[in-house]
Design an enzyme around this catalytic site. Sequence first.
Site, PDB file in Angstrom:
ATOM      1  N   GLU A  44       0.820  -1.216   0.000  1.00  0.00           N
ATOM      2  CA  GLU A  44       0.000   0.000   0.000  1.00  0.00           C
ATOM      3  C   GLU A  44       0.858   1.273   0.000  1.00  0.00           C
ATOM      4  O   GLU A  44       0.622   2.176  -0.804  1.00  0.00           O
ATOM      5  CB  GLU A  44      -0.926   0.019   1.232  1.00  0.00           C
ATOM      6  CG  GLU A  44      -1.810  -1.196   1.346  1.00  0.00           C
ATOM      7  CD  GLU A  44      -1.198  -2.352   2.138  1.00  0.00           C
ATOM      8  OE1 GLU A  44      -1.925  -3.287   2.447  1.00  0.00           O
ATOM      9  OE2 GLU A  44       0.029  -2.306   2.434  1.00  0.00           O
ATOM     10  N   CYS A 104      -1.170  -1.845   7.657  1.00  0.00           N
ATOM     11  CA  CYS A 104      -0.543  -1.532   8.936  1.00  0.00           C
ATOM     12  C   CYS A 104      -0.716  -0.045   9.279  1.00  0.00           C
ATOM     13  O   CYS A 104      -1.229   0.739   8.483  1.00  0.00           O
ATOM     14  CB  CYS A 104       0.940  -1.885   8.884  1.00  0.00           C
ATOM     15  SG  CYS A 104       1.917  -0.737   7.872  1.00  0.00           S
TER      16      CYS A 104
END
Length: 155
Positions: free
Chosen positions: A55, A83
């Site tokens: 990401e 995360c």
Amino acid sequence: MTSDEKFMIKAIEMAEQAVVHGNEPFGAILVKGDEIVFANENQIYTKTDPTFHAEAGLLRRFCTETHITDLTNYTLYSNCEPCFMCCGAMVWMKVGRLVYGASDIDLCSLLGGKGSYCCETVFGQSPHKPEVTSGVLREESLKVLASYFVNHEKG
């Protein structure tokens, strides 16, 4: 098949590709409307950069290449819940929507521990709050994660 499922299949494919390239099984795609505009796989080992998650790497590369930094009209798909670092990047880049498959709790269970967070906790404390849809093709996402982490430790 829903559009979320269609795009999650691509994120899962990116996760599988990451493993083929020697990285951990995480993949992400960025969608605007009904079009995939960018895709990225985890590259923490091949780039020798522990922050090059699927990401964060996708957002960094997309913004650099397009000079677009407000992603309010975009959806980010990830095979696993992002995360803290990746959630922070989504906040700063104002990603409009996040869709993920397996949760952090799912991943931590595979790794023998307890899940310690959810992305909505990060978003809830932030100035920008992407809409979140979780559990899309969760079982398919878990299968990719489990097949890798049965023989590897989390980097």
